[in-house]
Design a protein around this motif. Structure first.
Motif, short mmCIF file in Angstrom:
data_model
loop_
_atom_site.label_atom_id
_atom_site.label_comp_id
_atom_site.label_asym_id
_atom_site.label_seq_id
_atom_site.Cartn_x
_atom_site.Cartn_y
_atom_site.Cartn_z
N GLU A 7 0.80 -1.22 0.07
CA GLU A 7 0.01 -0.17 0.15
C GLU A 7 0.99 1.29 0.08
OE1 GLU A 7 -3.65 1.75 2.69
OE2 GLU A 7 -2.64 0.07 3.35
N PHE A 8 0.45 2.20 -0.83
CA PHE A 8 1.48 3.30 -1.04
C PHE A 8 0.53 4.52 -0.33
CE2 PHE A 8 3.05 0.53 -3.80
CZ PHE A 8 4.49 0.70 -3.91
N ILE A 9 0.97 5.30 0.64
CA ILE A 9 0.17 6.14 1.19
C ILE A 9 0.68 7.74 1.13
CG2 ILE A 9 -1.05 6.79 3.53
CD1 ILE A 9 -0.53 3.74 4.41
N PRO A 10 0.27 8.39 0.48
CA PRO A 10 0.87 9.69 0.41
C PRO A 10 0.89 10.57 1.58
CG PRO A 10 -0.79 9.57 -1.53
CD PRO A 10 -0.93 8.41 -0.52
N VAL A 11 1.87 11.12 2.09
CA VAL A 11 1.99 12.03 3.25
C VAL A 11 2.42 13.29 2.88
CG1 VAL A 11 2.86 12.17 5.63
CG2 VAL A 11 2.39 9.84 4.80
N SER A 12 1.71 14.30 3.45
CA SER A 12 2.38 15.99 3.38
C SER A 12 2.31 16.44 4.88
CB SER A 12 1.42 16.51 2.31
OG SER A 12 2.22 17.80 2.09
N VAL A 13 3.40 16.82 5.32
CA VAL A 13 3.46 17.40 6.55
C VAL A 13 3.82 18.85 6.61
CG1 VAL A 13 4.60 17.31 9.02
CG2 VAL A 13 3.99 15.17 7.72
N PRO A 14 3.13 19.80 6.88
CA PRO A 14 3.34 21.14 6.44
C PRO A 14 4.29 21.56 7.54
CG PRO A 14 1.08 20.84 7.42
CD PRO A 14 1.63 19.43 7.33
N PHE A 15 5.08 22.63 7.05
CA PHE A 15 6.13 23.13 7.85
C PHE A 15 5.43 24.51 8.71
CE2 PHE A 15 9.42 21.70 4.79
CZ PHE A 15 9.72 20.89 5.70
N PRO A 16 5.73 24.84 9.81
CA PRO A 16 5.34 26.02 10.62
C PRO A 16 5.42 27.07 9.70
CG PRO A 16 6.73 24.90 12.15
CD PRO A 16 6.89 24.18 10.59
N ALA A 17 6.12 27.33 8.78
CA ALA A 17 6.11 28.16 8.05
C ALA A 17 6.97 28.18 6.67
CB ALA A 17 7.11 29.74 8.74
N PRO A 18 6.73 28.46 5.34
CA PRO A 18 7.28 28.21 4.10
C PRO A 18 8.75 28.68 4.08
CG PRO A 18 5.04 28.90 4.13
CD PRO A 18 5.70 29.16 5.35
N PHE A 19 9.61 28.10 3.47
CA PHE A 19 11.04 28.54 3.25
C PHE A 19 11.52 28.49 2.11
CE2 PHE A 19 11.57 24.38 4.67
CZ PHE A 19 12.78 23.94 3.77
N ALA A 30 6.70 24.30 1.50
CA ALA A 30 5.89 24.60 2.54
C ALA A 30 5.46 23.31 3.28
CB ALA A 30 4.73 25.02 1.91
N ALA A 31 5.84 22.20 3.05
CA ALA A 31 5.65 20.77 3.63
C ALA A 31 6.80 19.70 3.07
CB ALA A 31 4.18 20.42 3.06
N ARG A 32 6.76 18.68 4.11
CA ARG A 32 7.57 17.54 3.79
C ARG A 32 6.76 16.55 3.07
NH1 ARG A 32 12.68 16.14 2.88
NH2 ARG A 32 13.32 14.68 4.12
N ASN A 33 7.05 16.53 2.16
CA ASN A 33 6.21 15.30 1.22
C ASN A 33 6.99 13.86 1.15
OD1 ASN A 33 4.53 17.22 0.39
ND2 ASN A 33 5.52 18.08 -1.21
N GLY A 34 6.15 12.97 0.82
CA GLY A 34 6.85 11.52 0.76
C GLY A 34 5.87 10.59 0.76
N THR A 35 6.13 9.38 0.72
CA THR A 35 5.23 8.13 0.77
C THR A 35 5.49 7.14 1.74
OG1 THR A 35 4.84 8.65 -1.80
CG2 THR A 35 4.13 6.53 -1.00
N LEU A 36 4.64 6.91 2.47
CA LEU A 36 4.63 5.79 3.47
C LEU A 36 4.52 4.49 2.66
CD1 LEU A 36 4.96 5.00 6.33
CD2 LEU A 36 2.54 5.23 6.70
N GLN A 51 9.44 6.74 1.49
CA GLN A 51 10.13 7.31 0.33
C GLN A 51 9.97 9.07 0.15
OE1 GLN A 51 11.73 6.47 -2.62
NE2 GLN A 51 11.76 8.29 -2.96
N ASN A 52 11.07 9.45 0.37
CA ASN A 52 10.90 11.08 0.05
C ASN A 52 10.39 11.36 -1.36
OD1 ASN A 52 11.84 11.82 2.83
ND2 ASN A 52 14.02 11.68 1.98
N SER A 53 9.58 12.22 -1.62
CA SER A 53 9.27 12.66 -2.93
C SER A 53 8.81 14.12 -2.55
CB SER A 53 8.22 11.64 -3.23
OG SER A 53 7.09 11.49 -2.48
N GLN A 54 9.07 14.62 -3.97
CA GLN A 54 8.52 16.15 -4.16
C GLN A 54 7.57 15.89 -5.13
OE1 GLN A 54 9.92 18.53 -2.76
NE2 GLN A 54 11.10 17.25 -1.66
N GLY A 55 7.29 15.00 -5.85
CA GLY A 55 5.95 15.02 -6.82
C GLY A 55 5.36 13.59 -6.82
N MET A 56 4.90 13.40 -8.04
CA MET A 56 4.23 12.04 -8.24
C MET A 56 4.69 10.71 -8.07
SD MET A 56 1.04 12.77 -7.66
CE MET A 56 0.05 11.61 -8.35
N GLU A 57 6.29 10.57 -8.03
CA GLU A 57 6.82 9.45 -8.83
C GLU A 57 6.69 8.10 -8.10
OE1 GLU A 57 8.71 12.19 -5.83
OE2 GLU A 57 9.30 12.60 -7.94
#
Length: 97
Positions: A7-19, A30-36, A51-57
């Protein structure tokens, strides 16, 4: 012991402030994106990976029926064979040489 399900579960954890990271200064992050990745064996053992990911890979690979058909039923200990397949699969999928 074989792979019974994935199972591939997309995860996006927002940072307190974008940088703007130093390594990609023209981009606002603005967030740490990845897939569990959840794997269940035929013996009922559940394992997780990340899996760290910036997009849909990884989501695209995870949803591809070719990937699912190849990995399901493989021995868990055959990880080197699976990694080689994934490397070739990514190359074919994205045209990366």
């Amino acid at each position: 012991m074989k792979i019974a399900s994935l199972e591939f579960i997309p995860v996006s954890v927002p940072f307190p402030a974008p940088f703007r990271p130093a390594w990609i200064p023209d981009t606002i992050v603005a967030a740490r994106n990845g897939t569990l990745i959840k794997l269940v064996t035929t013996d009922g053992i559940t394992g997780y990976g990340w899996q760290n990911s910036q997009g849909m890979e990884i989501r695209t690979i995870g949803e591809a029926s070719t990937f699912q058909k190849y990995v399901l039923g493989q021995e868990v200990s055959a990880f080197e064979t699976i990694i080689k397949f994934l490397s070739g699969f990514s190359t074919r999928m994205y045209g990366v040489e």
